[in-house]
Design a protein around this motif. Structure first.
Motif, PDB file in Angstrom:
ATOM      1  N   LEU A  24       2.393  -5.344  -9.945  1.00 25.29           N
ATOM      2  CA  LEU A  24       1.021  -5.722  -8.971  1.00 25.29           C
ATOM      3  C   LEU A  24       0.092  -6.501  -9.512  1.00 25.29           C
ATOM      4  O   LEU A  24      -0.944  -6.797  -8.901  1.00 25.29           O
ATOM      5  CB  LEU A  24       0.613  -4.299  -8.534  1.00 25.29           C
ATOM      6  CG  LEU A  24       1.519  -3.393  -7.639  1.00 25.29           C
ATOM      7  CD1 LEU A  24       1.197  -2.102  -7.373  1.00 25.29           C
ATOM      8  CD2 LEU A  24       2.055  -4.138  -6.323  1.00 25.29           C
ATOM      9  N   ASP A  25       0.170  -6.685 -10.823  1.00 26.20           N
ATOM     10  CA  ASP A  25      -0.994  -7.514 -11.546  1.00 26.20           C
ATOM     11  C   ASP A  25      -2.272  -6.828 -11.298  1.00 26.20           C
ATOM     12  O   ASP A  25      -3.381  -7.561 -11.168  1.00 26.20           O
ATOM     13  CB  ASP A  25      -1.024  -8.940 -11.041  1.00 26.20           C
ATOM     14  CG  ASP A  25      -2.105  -9.802 -12.169  1.00 26.20           C
ATOM     15  OD1 ASP A  25      -1.718  -9.512 -13.119  1.00 26.20           O
ATOM     16  OD2 ASP A  25      -2.424 -11.066 -11.504  1.00 26.20           O
ATOM     17  N   LEU A  26      -2.281  -5.439 -11.581  1.00 32.80           N
ATOM     18  CA  LEU A  26      -3.838  -4.650 -11.482  1.00 32.80           C
ATOM     19  C   LEU A  26      -3.985  -4.067 -12.666  1.00 32.80           C
ATOM     20  O   LEU A  26      -3.138  -3.359 -13.388  1.00 32.80           O
ATOM     21  CB  LEU A  26      -3.433  -3.561 -10.402  1.00 32.80           C
ATOM     22  CG  LEU A  26      -3.433  -4.076  -8.961  1.00 32.80           C
ATOM     23  CD1 LEU A  26      -3.225  -2.874  -7.878  1.00 32.80           C
ATOM     24  CD2 LEU A  26      -4.845  -4.675  -8.585  1.00 32.80           C
ATOM     25  N   LYS A  27      -5.033  -4.143 -13.054  1.00 32.35           N
ATOM     26  CA  LYS A  27      -5.683  -3.290 -14.152  1.00 32.35           C
ATOM     27  C   LYS A  27      -5.904  -1.753 -13.515  1.00 32.35           C
ATOM     28  O   LYS A  27      -6.205  -1.589 -12.341  1.00 32.35           O
ATOM     29  CB  LYS A  27      -6.868  -3.803 -14.612  1.00 32.35           C
ATOM     30  CG  LYS A  27      -6.725  -5.439 -15.435  1.00 32.35           C
ATOM     31  CD  LYS A  27      -8.155  -5.729 -15.807  1.00 32.35           C
ATOM     32  CE  LYS A  27      -7.908  -7.108 -16.245  1.00 32.35           C
ATOM     33  NZ  LYS A  27      -9.354  -7.456 -16.687  1.00 32.35           N
ATOM     34  N   GLN A  28      -5.959  -0.954 -14.670  1.00 33.10           N
ATOM     35  CA  GLN A  28      -6.240   0.528 -14.100  1.00 33.10           C
ATOM     36  C   GLN A  28      -7.600   0.531 -13.282  1.00 33.10           C
ATOM     37  O   GLN A  28      -7.682   1.219 -12.361  1.00 33.10           O
ATOM     38  CB  GLN A  28      -6.477   1.520 -15.459  1.00 33.10           C
ATOM     39  CG  GLN A  28      -6.596   2.849 -15.039  1.00 33.10           C
ATOM     40  CD  GLN A  28      -6.836   3.615 -16.377  1.00 33.10           C
ATOM     41  OE1 GLN A  28      -7.971   3.805 -16.699  1.00 33.10           O
ATOM     42  NE2 GLN A  28      -5.937   4.232 -17.126  1.00 33.10           N
ATOM     43  N   SER A  29      -8.564  -0.061 -13.783  1.00 33.80           N
ATOM     44  CA  SER A  29      -9.845   0.124 -13.090  1.00 33.80           C
ATOM     45  C   SER A  29      -9.796  -0.575 -11.621  1.00 33.80           C
ATOM     46  O   SER A  29     -10.291  -0.113 -10.654  1.00 33.80           O
ATOM     47  CB  SER A  29     -11.239  -0.476 -13.943  1.00 33.80           C
ATOM     48  OG  SER A  29     -10.714  -1.954 -14.161  1.00 33.80           O
ATOM     49  N   ASP A  30      -9.091  -1.543 -11.788  1.00 36.64           N
ATOM     50  CA  ASP A  30      -9.115  -2.541 -10.160  1.00 36.64           C
ATOM     51  C   ASP A  30      -8.115  -1.551  -9.441  1.00 36.64           C
ATOM     52  O   ASP A  30      -8.640  -1.319  -8.306  1.00 36.64           O
ATOM     53  CB  ASP A  30      -8.348  -3.516 -10.392  1.00 36.64           C
ATOM     54  CG  ASP A  30      -9.175  -4.578 -11.143  1.00 36.64           C
ATOM     55  OD1 ASP A  30     -10.328  -4.570 -11.223  1.00 36.64           O
ATOM     56  OD2 ASP A  30      -8.561  -5.582 -11.789  1.00 36.64           O
ATOM     57  N   PHE A  31      -7.011  -0.922  -9.893  1.00 36.83           N
ATOM     58  CA  PHE A  31      -6.192   0.142  -8.907  1.00 36.83           C
ATOM     59  C   PHE A  31      -7.005   1.071  -8.550  1.00 36.83           C
ATOM     60  O   PHE A  31      -6.905   1.315  -7.104  1.00 36.83           O
ATOM     61  CB  PHE A  31      -5.008   0.490  -9.758  1.00 36.83           C
ATOM     62  CG  PHE A  31      -4.269   1.606  -9.070  1.00 36.83           C
ATOM     63  CD1 PHE A  31      -3.365   1.219  -8.120  1.00 36.83           C
ATOM     64  CD2 PHE A  31      -4.396   2.933  -9.491  1.00 36.83           C
ATOM     65  CE1 PHE A  31      -2.444   1.997  -7.598  1.00 36.83           C
ATOM     66  CE2 PHE A  31      -3.500   3.665  -8.670  1.00 36.83           C
ATOM     67  CZ  PHE A  31      -2.809   3.222  -7.612  1.00 36.83           C
ATOM     68  N   CYS A  32      -7.955   1.629  -9.193  1.00 39.15           N
ATOM     69  CA  CYS A  32      -8.768   2.779  -8.756  1.00 39.15           C
ATOM     70  C   CYS A  32      -9.926   2.468  -7.903  1.00 39.15           C
ATOM     71  O   CYS A  32      -9.979   3.276  -6.958  1.00 39.15           O
ATOM     72  CB  CYS A  32      -9.238   3.510 -10.119  1.00 39.15           C
ATOM     73  SG  CYS A  32      -7.953   4.373 -11.061  1.00 39.15           S
ATOM     74  N   ARG A  33     -10.382   1.246  -8.194  1.00 35.24           N
ATOM     75  CA  ARG A  33     -11.366   0.951  -7.184  1.00 35.24           C
ATOM     76  C   ARG A  33     -10.793   0.728  -5.690  1.00 35.24           C
ATOM     77  O   ARG A  33     -11.506   0.912  -4.813  1.00 35.24           O
ATOM     78  CB  ARG A  33     -12.213  -0.357  -7.777  1.00 35.24           C
ATOM     79  CG  ARG A  33     -13.288  -0.868  -7.002  1.00 35.24           C
ATOM     80  CD  ARG A  33     -13.946  -2.245  -7.525  1.00 35.24           C
ATOM     81  NE  ARG A  33     -13.138  -2.938  -8.147  1.00 35.24           N
ATOM     82  CZ  ARG A  33     -12.333  -4.093  -7.600  1.00 35.24           C
ATOM     83  NH1 ARG A  33     -12.291  -4.152  -6.274  1.00 35.24           N
ATOM     84  NH2 ARG A  33     -11.427  -4.983  -8.132  1.00 35.24           N
ATOM     85  N   THR A  35      -8.067   1.861  -4.546  1.00 37.94           N
ATOM     86  CA  THR A  35      -7.324   2.792  -3.739  1.00 37.94           C
ATOM     87  C   THR A  35      -8.032   4.082  -3.762  1.00 37.94           C
ATOM     88  O   THR A  35      -7.758   5.044  -2.940  1.00 37.94           O
ATOM     89  CB  THR A  35      -5.918   3.154  -4.503  1.00 37.94           C
ATOM     90  OG1 THR A  35      -6.252   3.480  -5.933  1.00 37.94           O
ATOM     91  CG2 THR A  35      -5.057   2.051  -4.478  1.00 37.94           C
ATOM     92  N   GLY A  36      -9.266   4.139  -4.654  1.00 37.90           N
ATOM     93  CA  GLY A  36      -9.725   5.591  -4.650  1.00 37.90           C
ATOM     94  C   GLY A  36      -9.154   6.595  -5.481  1.00 37.90           C
ATOM     95  O   GLY A  36      -9.650   7.713  -5.426  1.00 37.90           O
ATOM     96  N   PHE A  37      -8.234   6.165  -6.167  1.00 39.81           N
ATOM     97  CA  PHE A  37      -7.552   7.155  -7.458  1.00 39.81           C
ATOM     98  C   PHE A  37      -8.425   7.350  -8.218  1.00 39.81           C
ATOM     99  O   PHE A  37      -9.376   6.722  -8.830  1.00 39.81           O
ATOM    100  CB  PHE A  37      -6.091   6.605  -7.674  1.00 39.81           C
ATOM    101  CG  PHE A  37      -5.222   7.290  -8.003  1.00 39.81           C
ATOM    102  CD1 PHE A  37      -4.387   8.271  -7.457  1.00 39.81           C
ATOM    103  CD2 PHE A  37      -5.243   7.538  -9.627  1.00 39.81           C
ATOM    104  CE1 PHE A  37      -3.518   9.256  -7.915  1.00 39.81           C
ATOM    105  CE2 PHE A  37      -4.250   8.466  -9.894  1.00 39.81           C
ATOM    106  CZ  PHE A  37      -3.444   9.387  -9.398  1.00 39.81           C
ATOM    107  N   LEU A  61      -1.022   8.227  -5.227  1.00 43.93           N
ATOM    108  CA  LEU A  61      -0.513   7.252  -6.071  1.00 43.93           C
ATOM    109  C   LEU A  61       0.529   6.748  -5.608  1.00 43.93           C
ATOM    110  O   LEU A  61       0.711   5.332  -5.794  1.00 43.93           O
ATOM    111  CB  LEU A  61       0.180   8.068  -7.407  1.00 43.93           C
ATOM    112  CG  LEU A  61       0.540   7.454  -8.672  1.00 43.93           C
ATOM    113  CD1 LEU A  61      -0.402   6.485  -9.378  1.00 43.93           C
ATOM    114  CD2 LEU A  61       1.146   8.430  -9.823  1.00 43.93           C
ATOM    115  N   ALA A  62       1.485   7.251  -4.950  1.00 41.54           N
ATOM    116  CA  ALA A  62       2.434   6.451  -4.187  1.00 41.54           C
ATOM    117  C   ALA A  62       2.101   5.335  -3.261  1.00 41.54           C
ATOM    118  O   ALA A  62       2.282   4.302  -3.313  1.00 41.54           O
ATOM    119  CB  ALA A  62       3.632   7.361  -3.489  1.00 41.54           C
ATOM    120  N   LEU A  63       1.113   5.667  -2.484  1.00 44.49           N
ATOM    121  CA  LEU A  63       0.588   4.949  -1.479  1.00 44.49           C
ATOM    122  C   LEU A  63       0.156   3.500  -2.217  1.00 44.49           C
ATOM    123  O   LEU A  63       0.059   2.375  -1.953  1.00 44.49           O
ATOM    124  CB  LEU A  63      -0.734   5.554  -0.683  1.00 44.49           C
ATOM    125  CG  LEU A  63      -0.079   6.382   0.543  1.00 44.49           C
ATOM    126  CD1 LEU A  63      -1.340   7.132   1.024  1.00 44.49           C
ATOM    127  CD2 LEU A  63       0.668   5.507   1.407  1.00 44.49           C
TER     128      LEU A  63
END
Length: 111
Positions: A24-33, A35-37, A61-63
């Motif tokens: 998905l070409d996402l960093k951990q911080s970007d993913f969390c920002r 998705t709210g994860f 996480l799945a979403l």
């Protein structure tokens, strides 16, 4: 329900999450920002510290990873949770399941 792991190699969940974030070409911080994860939880997943997730965390996480919850349930060896979710919500998503040969099945019997 979080289960922490003491040692060993990477978990299947850890490997999958790292690979999927890369796809998905996402960093951990970007993913969390986006998705709210919880970033701390994601870090523990990626570092194989956490091996089991709550239902809410599994679904979030799945979403966020754009995969079926079944994938995450399988990686955490919680297929029983997948079955429980399907039994609880199947009729909401597939109302046609409540009918068999045109005969309405009472909810209690269907379950």
């Amino acid at each position: 329900m979080r289960k922490e792991r003491s040692s060993g190699g990477p978990t299947p969940l850890s490997v999958f999450v790292r690979k999927r974030l890369s796809e998905l070409d996402l960093k951990q911080s970007d993913f969390c920002r986006l998705t709210g994860f919880d970033q701390g939880l994601l870090s523990k997943i990626q570092n194989s510290i956490i091996t089991s997730l709550s239902l809410e965390s599994t679904l979030r996480l799945a979403l966020g990873l754009s995969v079926s919850p079944r994938v995450i349930f399988g990686l955490t060896e919680r297929t029983d949770m997948q079955d429980l979710v399907m039994r609880a919500y199947a009729l909401e998503f597939f109302p046609e399941l409540s009918k068999l040969n045109g005969v309405e099945i009472p909810g209690v019997v269907f379950e």
